[in-house]
Design an enzyme around this catalytic site. Structure first.
Site, PDB file in Angstrom:
ATOM      1  N   VAL A   8      -3.468 -75.196 -31.894  1.00  0.00           N
ATOM      2  CA  VAL A   8      -2.811 -75.337 -33.185  1.00  0.00           C
ATOM      3  C   VAL A   8      -2.271 -76.758 -33.272  1.00  0.00           C
ATOM      4  CG1 VAL A   8      -2.229 -72.912 -33.514  1.00  0.00           C
ATOM      5  CG2 VAL A   8      -0.674 -74.382 -32.226  1.00  0.00           C
ATOM      6  N   SER A   9      -2.057 -77.231 -34.495  1.00  0.00           N
ATOM      7  CA  SER A   9      -1.676 -78.630 -34.686  1.00  0.00           C
ATOM      8  C   SER A   9      -0.182 -78.878 -34.545  1.00  0.00           C
ATOM      9  CB  SER A   9      -2.151 -79.112 -36.064  1.00  0.00           C
ATOM     10  OG  SER A   9      -3.556 -79.027 -36.159  1.00  0.00           O
ATOM     11  N   THR A  10       0.652 -77.891 -34.895  1.00  0.00           N
ATOM     12  CA  THR A  10       2.102 -78.079 -34.833  1.00  0.00           C
ATOM     13  C   THR A  10       2.764 -76.851 -34.238  1.00  0.00           C
ATOM     14  OG1 THR A  10       2.637 -77.100 -36.992  1.00  0.00           O
ATOM     15  CG2 THR A  10       1.945 -79.415 -36.974  1.00  0.00           C
TER      16      THR A  10
END
Length: 207
Positions: A8-10
């Site tokens: 996931v990015s964040t």
């Protein structure tokens, strides 16, 4: 060995949806999961600077890397193709992207054609999303008569709870913010703290 890679990015996102889709796929195809690797990092970061690099290095001929979708292992077409080419054609491993129902096999022409098509589609979708976001921003800004401010208020970091014995990533998760918000907050409001490396990542420690 079947290895699942979740990204996931964040810290605001989680990997549950990705894992649910992969588990369903594996059950339907009577496959087992031997190892799961999770990572929170932007797709813009190159593979060699992520956990993905060590995962790909450890895979041996005949092993399979499973992801939820093609974009999990690269941010653009060339990045994805390069990673899968190295993984499958050079190392003799297999690659599965569950959402696209894509199974890349070593030296298989049909797999290469499908990979190219899916990667282009994913890149076009990202470009369209960026364009729509930009259009929405310009529309809202125009309708606000100059009062619209993009992003969080500048003083939002003042409410952060900082535990100097936790990693920056853990502090970000506790406060439900990005790790960069934590580093900015410390530089601006906590002069009594400084950064010191520990176990290959930054932690907050007394100066």
């Amino acid at each position: 060995m079947n290895v699942v890679y979740l990204r996931v990015s964040t810290c605001h996102q989680d990997v549950n949806n990705q894992m649910m889709g992969i588990e369903k796929y594996m059950e339907e195809h009577q496959m087992t999961i031997d190892r799961v690797i999770e990572e929170t990092v932007s797709g813009k970061i190159k593979a060699r600077d992520r956990k993905l690099a060590s995962v790909m290095d450890e895979l041996k001929k005949g092993d399979t890397l499973i992801v939820s979708e093609v974009s999990r292992i690269g941010r653009n077409m060339m990045d994805v193709i390069s990673n899968i080419n190295m993984l499958c054609n050079e190392k003799g491993c297999n690659f599965i992207a569950v959402k696209q129902n894509y199974y890349f096999k070593t030296n298989d022409l049909n797999s290469k054609v499908m990979l190219f098509a899916h990667t282009i589609a994913a890149e076009i979708e990202r470009d369209l999303n960026c364009a729509r976001t930009r259009e929405s921003y310009l529309r809202v800004k125009a309708e606000s008569n100059g009062d619209f401010v993009w992003g969080r208020p500048k003083d939002s970091g003042k409410k952060l709870v900082i535990n100097p014995y936790l990693s920056i990533d853990d502090i970000a998760r506790q406060n439900n913010v990005h790790r960069r918000t934590v580093t900015r907050y410390v530089r601006q409001y906590r002069k009594d703290l400084c950064y010191k490396p520990r176990n290959h990542y930054l932690t907050l420690a007394q100066c």
